[in-house]
Design an enzyme around this catalytic site. Structure first.
Site, PDB file in Angstrom:
ATOM      1  N   ASP A  13      -6.677   2.885  -2.410  1.00 36.19           N
ATOM      2  CA  ASP A  13      -6.597   2.605  -0.976  1.00 36.19           C
ATOM      3  C   ASP A  13      -7.977   2.686  -0.322  1.00 36.19           C
ATOM      4  O   ASP A  13      -8.317   1.868   0.546  1.00 36.19           O
ATOM      5  CB  ASP A  13      -5.607   3.549  -0.294  1.00 36.19           C
ATOM      6  CG  ASP A  13      -5.866   5.020  -0.575  1.00 36.19           C
ATOM      7  OD1 ASP A  13      -6.643   5.357  -1.508  1.00 36.19           O
ATOM      8  OD2 ASP A  13      -5.269   5.873   0.128  1.00 36.19           O
ATOM      9  N   ARG A  14      -8.780   3.658  -0.740  1.00 35.43           N
ATOM     10  CA  ARG A  14     -10.147   3.755  -0.211  1.00 35.43           C
ATOM     11  C   ARG A  14     -10.948   2.517  -0.593  1.00 35.43           C
ATOM     12  O   ARG A  14     -11.698   1.962   0.225  1.00 35.43           O
ATOM     13  CB  ARG A  14     -10.836   5.011  -0.746  1.00 35.43           C
ATOM     14  CG  ARG A  14     -10.236   6.310  -0.259  1.00 35.43           C
ATOM     15  CD  ARG A  14     -10.812   7.513  -0.994  1.00 35.43           C
ATOM     16  NE  ARG A  14     -12.234   7.725  -0.693  1.00 35.43           N
ATOM     17  CZ  ARG A  14     -13.008   8.589  -1.345  1.00 35.43           C
ATOM     18  NH1 ARG A  14     -12.504   9.299  -2.367  1.00 35.43           N
ATOM     19  NH2 ARG A  14     -14.280   8.731  -1.006  1.00 35.43           N
ATOM     20  N   ASP A  73       0.859  -1.181   0.000  1.00 36.80           N
ATOM     21  CA  ASP A  73       0.000   0.000   0.000  1.00 36.80           C
ATOM     22  C   ASP A  73       0.896   1.233   0.000  1.00 36.80           C
ATOM     23  O   ASP A  73       1.497   1.583   1.020  1.00 36.80           O
ATOM     24  CB  ASP A  73      -0.903  -0.016   1.243  1.00 36.80           C
ATOM     25  CG  ASP A  73      -1.640   1.301   1.462  1.00 36.80           C
ATOM     26  OD1 ASP A  73      -1.882   2.017   0.462  1.00 36.80           O
ATOM     27  OD2 ASP A  73      -1.967   1.603   2.631  1.00 36.80           O
TER      28      ASP A  73
END
Length: 286
Positions: A141-142, A48
């Site tokens: 990422d959301r 990430d």
């Protein structure tokens, strides 16, 4: 389709209604549930790459074998060091950091000769329906965080990721992403005020409901702005749903936020990485 597949290259106890259901892939703490205990799956390296930090974890279908993080500003070094890990079956990558991180991950995959799964938000994936006007414009990422929250709880959630920016995304009882907000994070608010106003004290503040110096006033005001945004989202979402959603907190400022939220909430330390593994395990690559 799980993503774009490229080759080579005072702490509060959560209210009972918010307890999570077992996660098909990852349970609490990254441990597997009963169906995964008997055998391990392929090794997945989840990465990430965020605005300020790159986080990674090596998962074997049962648990995290290794985890770490480093500064996004040193993306090439941080990702290059991952070559020392056991060779995974695939690498799954969420990137909002830019081209340097992307290129470093491609080099790593080429060195290992393994598949690269780039997390790209879809219209529907892992039980979650993407309500964004253009699904691909949603941050990866959301999207991964919402996938992980839905897998963990299976009910309406407000997914709050408090980092450089704070996002608060609403997923309803049917797994539909209804929309969300993005606001500057606590540190970014403090930095912006200090840089834009020479009259403000640049000292380190602390929280106080009745601040009596400038540093505390800035610190407390920024924190309460975030708390107020979350509470407003919870109130509106609760009105629409008829019941309050599960509040899922992640990110570097999650603990700070929960300490002042005064609402039951679940903290999940590696929420985005969990979502990345979930997506990568859905058969993104043949």
């Amino acid at each position: 389709m799980g993503g774009r597949c490229l080759r080579g290259g005072r702490e509060r106890r959560a209210h009972p209604r918010y307890r999570s259901r077992p996660l098909p892939l990852l349970g609490r703490g990254g441990q597997s549930e009963a169906g995964c205990r008997s055998r391990r799956g392929p090794l997945i390296l989840a990465i990430d790459a965020g605005n300020t930090r790159i986080k990674w974890g090596l998962h074997d279908g049962r648990q995290w074998l290794a985890m770490g993080s480093g500064a996004t500003a040193e993306a090439g070094v941080v990702i290059g060091q991952l070559a020392k890990l056991d060779r995974p079956s695939r690498v799954a990558f969420s990137n909002v950091a830019g081209p340097e991180a992307m290129e470093a991950v491609r080099r790593l995959c080429s060195e290992w000769s393994v598949a690269l799964i780039e997390i790209v938000p879809q219209r529907f994936q892992c039980g979650v329906t993407n309500g964004y006007a253009d699904p691909h414009q949603l941050g990866s990422d959301r999207w991964a965080a919402m996938v992980a929250a839905w897998r963990r709880f299976g009910r309406a959630c407000l997914v709050v990721n408090a980092g450089t920016a704070m996002t608060a995304d609403m997923v309803d009882d049917h797994g539909r992403f209804r929309g969300g907000i993005i606001v500057p994070g606590h540190g970014l608010m403090l930095q912006a005020l200090a840089e834009r106003s020479s009259a403000l004290d640049r000292g380190i503040g602390r929280f106080d409901f009745y601040p009596k110096n400038t540093a505390n006033a800035v610190y407390s005001g920024a924190l309460l702005a975030l708390v107020g945004a979350v509470k407003h989202m919870v109130a509106r979402f609760s009105e629409d749903l008829g019941v309050p959603p599960v509040i899922v907190l992640a990110g570097g400022d999650a603990a700070l936020l929960r300490a002042h939220l005064e609402l039951p909430a679940e903290m999940v330390e590696h929420l985005v990485l969990e979502g990345i593994v979930c997506i990568a395990s859905e058969g993104a690559c043949p």
